[in-house]
Design a protein around this motif. Sequence first.
Motif, PDB file in Angstrom:
ATOM      1  N   ASN A   3       0.838  -1.195   0.000  1.00 20.57           N
ATOM      2  CA  ASN A   3       0.000   0.000   0.000  1.00 20.57           C
ATOM      3  C   ASN A   3       0.877   1.251   0.000  1.00 20.57           C
ATOM      4  OD1 ASN A   3      -2.319  -1.664   0.290  1.00 20.57           O
ATOM      5  ND2 ASN A   3      -1.950  -1.778   2.490  1.00 20.57           N
ATOM      6  N   LEU A   4       0.297   2.356  -0.457  1.00 17.77           N
ATOM      7  CA  LEU A   4       1.038   3.620  -0.501  1.00 17.77           C
ATOM      8  C   LEU A   4       0.318   4.645   0.358  1.00 17.77           C
ATOM      9  CD1 LEU A   4       3.373   5.279  -1.803  1.00 17.77           C
ATOM     10  CD2 LEU A   4       1.699   6.026  -3.495  1.00 17.77           C
ATOM     11  N   ARG A   5       0.992   5.141   1.377  1.00 19.55           N
ATOM     12  CA  ARG A   5       0.426   6.172   2.241  1.00 19.55           C
ATOM     13  C   ARG A   5       0.796   7.556   1.689  1.00 19.55           C
ATOM     14  NH1 ARG A   5      -1.379   4.355   7.291  1.00 19.55           N
ATOM     15  NH2 ARG A   5      -1.001   2.108   7.611  1.00 19.55           N
ATOM     16  N   PHE A   6      -0.174   8.459   1.693  1.00 16.94           N
ATOM     17  CA  PHE A   6       0.077   9.824   1.227  1.00 16.94           C
ATOM     18  C   PHE A   6      -0.923  10.746   1.905  1.00 16.94           C
ATOM     19  CE2 PHE A   6      -3.158   8.132  -1.482  1.00 16.94           C
ATOM     20  CZ  PHE A   6      -3.893   9.181  -2.009  1.00 16.94           C
ATOM     21  N   THR A   7      -0.691  12.052   1.777  1.00 20.10           N
ATOM     22  CA  THR A   7      -1.563  13.054   2.388  1.00 20.10           C
ATOM     23  C   THR A   7      -2.250  13.850   1.295  1.00 20.10           C
ATOM     24  OG1 THR A   7      -0.140  13.218   4.337  1.00 20.10           O
ATOM     25  CG2 THR A   7      -1.673  15.033   3.953  1.00 20.10           C
ATOM     26  N   PHE A   8      -3.539  14.053   1.449  1.00 19.79           N
ATOM     27  CA  PHE A   8      -4.334  14.805   0.485  1.00 19.79           C
ATOM     28  C   PHE A   8      -5.315  15.681   1.251  1.00 19.79           C
ATOM     29  CE2 PHE A   8      -8.360  14.842  -2.025  1.00 19.79           C
ATOM     30  CZ  PHE A   8      -7.940  15.661  -3.070  1.00 19.79           C
ATOM     31  N   CYS A   9      -5.220  17.000   1.054  1.00 20.87           N
ATOM     32  CA  CYS A   9      -6.100  17.965   1.729  1.00 20.87           C
ATOM     33  C   CYS A   9      -6.122  17.725   3.245  1.00 20.87           C
ATOM     34  CB  CYS A   9      -7.510  17.906   1.142  1.00 20.87           C
ATOM     35  SG  CYS A   9      -7.587  18.443  -0.583  1.00 20.87           S
ATOM     36  N   ASP A  10      -4.936  17.572   3.802  1.00 16.14           N
ATOM     37  CA  ASP A  10      -4.730  17.409   5.240  1.00 16.14           C
ATOM     38  C   ASP A  10      -5.300  16.107   5.796  1.00 16.14           C
ATOM     39  OD1 ASP A  10      -3.441  19.916   5.438  1.00 16.14           O
ATOM     40  OD2 ASP A  10      -5.380  20.922   5.580  1.00 16.14           O
ATOM     41  N   MET A  11      -5.579  15.154   4.930  1.00 14.44           N
ATOM     42  CA  MET A  11      -6.089  13.856   5.359  1.00 14.44           C
ATOM     43  C   MET A  11      -5.065  12.773   5.029  1.00 14.44           C
ATOM     44  SD  MET A  11      -9.306  14.243   6.560  1.00 14.44           S
ATOM     45  CE  MET A  11     -10.245  12.769   6.246  1.00 14.44           C
ATOM     46  N   ALA A  12      -4.844  11.865   5.978  1.00 16.83           N
ATOM     47  CA  ALA A  12      -3.961  10.718   5.755  1.00 16.83           C
ATOM     48  C   ALA A  12      -4.729   9.653   4.986  1.00 16.83           C
ATOM     49  CB  ALA A  12      -3.473  10.168   7.086  1.00 16.83           C
ATOM     50  N   LEU A  13      -4.194   9.257   3.833  1.00 15.51           N
ATOM     51  CA  LEU A  13      -4.847   8.287   2.967  1.00 15.51           C
ATOM     52  C   LEU A  13      -3.896   7.138   2.664  1.00 15.51           C
ATOM     53  CD1 LEU A  13      -6.511  10.674   0.341  1.00 15.51           C
ATOM     54  CD2 LEU A  13      -7.445   9.898   2.528  1.00 15.51           C
ATOM     55  N   MET A  14      -4.475   6.036   2.223  1.00  8.28           N
ATOM     56  CA  MET A  14      -3.683   4.890   1.808  1.00  8.28           C
ATOM     57  C   MET A  14      -4.270   4.327   0.520  1.00  8.28           C
ATOM     58  SD  MET A  14      -2.571   1.569   4.065  1.00  8.28           S
ATOM     59  CE  MET A  14      -4.156   0.753   4.087  1.00  8.28           C
ATOM     60  N   ALA A  20      -8.570   0.348  -4.168  1.00  8.77           N
ATOM     61  CA  ALA A  20      -9.328   0.888  -3.033  1.00  8.77           C
ATOM     62  C   ALA A  20      -8.537   1.993  -2.350  1.00  8.77           C
ATOM     63  CB  ALA A  20      -9.651  -0.213  -2.034  1.00  8.77           C
ATOM     64  N   LEU A  21      -9.265   2.887  -1.688  1.00 11.84           N
ATOM     65  CA  LEU A  21      -8.672   3.981  -0.923  1.00 11.84           C
ATOM     66  C   LEU A  21      -9.097   3.813   0.529  1.00 11.84           C
ATOM     67  CD1 LEU A  21      -7.096   6.753  -1.283  1.00 11.84           C
ATOM     68  CD2 LEU A  21      -9.358   7.818  -1.241  1.00 11.84           C
ATOM     69  N   PHE A  22      -8.120   3.842   1.448  1.00 11.19           N
ATOM     70  CA  PHE A  22      -8.428   3.677   2.872  1.00 11.19           C
ATOM     71  C   PHE A  22      -8.039   4.928   3.623  1.00 11.19           C
ATOM     72  CE2 PHE A  22      -7.365   1.668   7.137  1.00 11.19           C
ATOM     73  CZ  PHE A  22      -8.694   1.520   7.500  1.00 11.19           C
ATOM     74  N   LEU A  23      -8.925   5.369   4.510  1.00 10.63           N
ATOM     75  CA  LEU A  23      -8.674   6.494   5.403  1.00 10.63           C
ATOM     76  C   LEU A  23      -8.465   5.915   6.792  1.00 10.63           C
ATOM     77  CD1 LEU A  23     -10.433   7.535   2.926  1.00 10.63           C
ATOM     78  CD2 LEU A  23     -11.143   9.405   4.420  1.00 10.63           C
ATOM     79  N   PRO A  24      -7.231   5.647   7.189  1.00 13.34           N
ATOM     80  CA  PRO A  24      -7.001   4.901   8.436  1.00 13.34           C
ATOM     81  C   PRO A  24      -7.487   5.610   9.681  1.00 13.34           C
ATOM     82  CG  PRO A  24      -4.928   5.680   7.490  1.00 13.34           C
ATOM     83  CD  PRO A  24      -5.981   5.917   6.468  1.00 13.34           C
ATOM     84  N   GLU A  25      -7.382   6.930   9.744  1.00 11.14           N
ATOM     85  CA  GLU A  25      -7.791   7.640  10.952  1.00 11.14           C
ATOM     86  C   GLU A  25      -9.315   7.658  11.107  1.00 11.14           C
ATOM     87  OE1 GLU A  25      -5.958  11.474  10.858  1.00 11.14           O
ATOM     88  OE2 GLU A  25      -3.922  10.670  10.947  1.00 11.14           O
ATOM     89  N   GLU A  26     -10.043   7.512  10.018  1.00  8.44           N
ATOM     90  CA  GLU A  26     -11.506   7.499  10.058  1.00  8.44           C
ATOM     91  C   GLU A  26     -12.067   6.087   9.898  1.00  8.44           C
ATOM     92  OE1 GLU A  26      -9.703   9.592   8.211  1.00  8.44           O
ATOM     93  OE2 GLU A  26     -10.028  11.354   9.470  1.00  8.44           O
ATOM     94  N   ALA A  27     -11.195   5.116   9.599  1.00  6.00           N
ATOM     95  CA  ALA A  27     -11.613   3.721   9.370  1.00  6.00           C
ATOM     96  C   ALA A  27     -12.653   3.632   8.256  1.00  6.00           C
ATOM     97  CB  ALA A  27     -12.133   3.090  10.653  1.00  6.00           C
ATOM     98  N   VAL A  28     -12.371   4.334   7.155  1.00  7.02           N
ATOM     99  CA  VAL A  28     -13.273   4.364   6.002  1.00  7.02           C
ATOM    100  C   VAL A  28     -12.557   3.768   4.796  1.00  7.02           C
ATOM    101  CG1 VAL A  28     -14.487   5.857   4.363  1.00  7.02           C
ATOM    102  CG2 VAL A  28     -14.561   6.363   6.813  1.00  7.02           C
TER     103      VAL A  28
END
Length: 214
Positions: A3-14, A20-28
Amino acid sequence: MNNLRFTFCDMALMAMPSGALFLPEEAVLCVSDLHLGKSDRIARRSGRMLPPYEVQETLSKLEADILECAPQMVICLGDSFDDLEAANALTEDMQLWLARLQAGRRWVWIEGNHDPGPVDLGGAHMGEITVGTLAFRHIATGAPAEVSGHYHPKHRVAGRSRPAFLYDAQRLIMPAYGTYTGGLASHTADLRKLFDAPPMAIMTGRKAIAVPTA
């Protein structure tokens, strides 16, 4: 780790190799353009027969991503079904599979151009949804902090084209997740006009890899 972790509009994404796109801090977990039932729709409208396994393959991939991420919410970002008749034509086994994937978590069907109405398959039906700073909708509007699908972007490197996430500072376009989905090359005018500058691509496959499109 593929997986590749990156930041987009102040949100941590994977970004995941599956698309698929995962938002780990929101569990989405977000997936776009599943186009379930495409073989059914093609057979119904043209009489051309395709192997009817794309629903099983797509749900198998989605189940694996859910098991890996354990999301509290899943967002299906539009065109989850190839049309509403295809949604109604899902076999009982596939309906039960979807119900198992939905169990214990919030499930959101975002309206797409292929599936503009609600489906009787559990979950909530919405035009768009906001999570943190990000607005999730099917078709890009040009608004800031936007995650969308619809275009099925692909990017080519060294002669090989793969479905890809495309993003710049304000918008992110998801690759198509479904088995029987085509794609639109990242350099085409329809995609480039959505970005203020050449976007970054995250190519899917065995590993999620970020490459510039310039």
